[in-house]
Design an enzyme around this catalytic site. Structure first.
Site, PDB file in Angstrom:
ATOM      1  N   CYS A  14       1.869  -7.938  -1.036  1.00  0.00           N
ATOM      2  CA  CYS A  14       0.677  -7.423  -0.346  1.00  0.00           C
ATOM      3  C   CYS A  14      -0.579  -7.696  -1.173  1.00  0.00           C
ATOM      4  O   CYS A  14      -0.847  -6.994  -2.151  1.00  0.00           O
ATOM      5  CB  CYS A  14       0.820  -5.932  -0.070  1.00  0.00           C
TER       6      CYS A  14
ATOM      7  N   CYS B 149      -3.099  -4.833  -1.115  1.00  0.00           N
ATOM      8  CA  CYS B 149      -2.721  -3.693  -1.955  1.00  0.00           C
ATOM      9  C   CYS B 149      -2.960  -3.970  -3.440  1.00  0.00           C
ATOM     10  O   CYS B 149      -3.407  -3.091  -4.181  1.00  0.00           O
ATOM     11  CB  CYS B 149      -1.241  -3.362  -1.763  1.00  0.00           C
ATOM     12  N   ASP B 150      -2.637  -5.192  -3.882  1.00  0.00           N
ATOM     13  CA  ASP B 150      -2.548  -5.448  -5.313  1.00  0.00           C
ATOM     14  C   ASP B 150      -3.538  -6.477  -5.856  1.00  0.00           C
ATOM     15  O   ASP B 150      -3.562  -6.726  -7.061  1.00  0.00           O
ATOM     16  CB  ASP B 150      -1.123  -5.908  -5.659  1.00  0.00           C
TER      17      ASP B 150
END
Length: 317
Positions: free
Chosen positions: A132, A135-136
């Site tokens: 992701c 997300c990261d």
């Protein structure tokens, strides 16, 4: 017979459990094979509202579970092996538990990211391997990252990662990409994005508990090389966890459950879907939690409506 059963314990299922437990609906929550879903494999979560300094994925899931239990949600260990949605009450066969009958059902079984299944990959999830970018990506500011994939999602994630990373290298096992022409064009025009085509990933290298490189094999020459990187993003698609339903609910061509727009209602009354099992676009913890709230409210209205209908039928008889 239960009023409502929730399948799955990611942010969608747990949010639904919190809302339904507070409404005295006594939800039964089946944890499934991977309790906590993808968040349980995530390290630090910095984009979930309310946590200024971030929170570890497993801790966030554990807090949500405790909150649901506090209000009366009951958690059961097991996974569904068979479902009968042909008539009410709906029947679930749950491994290790047996049969459960329920008036309503919330499906929040999520979607699993497709993995490369190569040495060093699984053990480095959360240590440089990610599925992701949204997300990261922030964690790789000023660093080099590699993204594996050739579709639109890979191009989108590569463009997103270029906002943070110093360099983004796209690895794809074919010479041609599956991505649309416009997405390829955008990636080609991005000065931070480079290409390694017709190369197959064969191993993830790590050192001191961090990803250090990806070993790839040239499909023409057979030669192997190490692409040094600080992060590896896998963008080869997701599989919605809907096989256990055996075609009883409407899905798209990939298998994602289809819901009535603006609701979590499936094509069968009393059966609702929330989280990544019906969302192939956003796939975020916060959007999953939002649809979990929607599903809980939809269930409440459904149960109340059913009770009114049963009462009117009783008076009529």
């Amino acid at each position: 017979m239960e009023k409502v059963v929730i399948l799955g314990t990611g942010p969608a299922g747990l949010t639904a459990a919190i809302y339904l437990a507070r409404a005295n609906m006594n939800p039964i929550v089946i944890e499934g094979i991977e309790p906590g879903g993808q968040l349980s494999l995530t390290t630090e979560v910095e984009n979930f509202p309310g946590f200024i300094d971030g929170i570890m994925g497993p801790e966030l899931i554990n807090n949500m579970r405790k909150q649901a239990e506090k209000f009366g949600a009951v958690f059961k260990n097991g996974w569904v092996t068979d479902v009968d949605l042909s008539k009410k009450p709906y029947k679930l066969q749950v491994n290790g538990i047996g049969e459960i009958e329920t008036e309503s059902l919330i499906i929040s079984t999520g979607a699993s990211a497709k993995m490369l299944n190569i040495p060093g990959e699984k053990e480095n999830v959360g240590k440089g391997v990610s599925t992701c970018a949204t997300c990261d990506g922030f964690f790789f500011r000023g660093k080099k990252v590699v993204i594996v994939g050739g579709g639109d999602s890979a191009m989108e994630e590569a463009s997103f990662l270029s906002k943070f990373a110093s360099e983004v290298e796209i690895v794809h096992r074919r010479n041609e990409l599956r991505a649309s022409k416009i997405m390829q064009s955008r990636a080609n025009e991005n000065e931070k994005i480079s290409w390694s085509l017709n190369k197959t990933p064969i191993e993830v290298k790590s050192e001191d508990n961090k990803v250090r490189g990806l070993v790839v094999k040239d499909n023409e020459t057979g030669e192997e090389e190490l692409i040094e990187t600080d992060g590896l993003f896998i963008a080869i698609g997701h599989n919605p966890n809907t096989e256990f339903l055996k075609g009883q609910l409407d899905t798209d061509e990939v298998g994602y459950l289809q819901v009535v727009p603006g609701t979590t209602e499936t094509n069968i009354p009393g059966v609702f879907a929330c989280g990544d099992v019906q969302d192939k676009k956003y796939r975020q913890a916060i959007t999953a939690a939002g649809t979990g709230c929607m599903a809980a409210l939809d269930v409440e209205r459904y149960i109340e409506g059913s009770a009114v209908q049963d009462w009117s039928e009783t008076l009529g008889s």
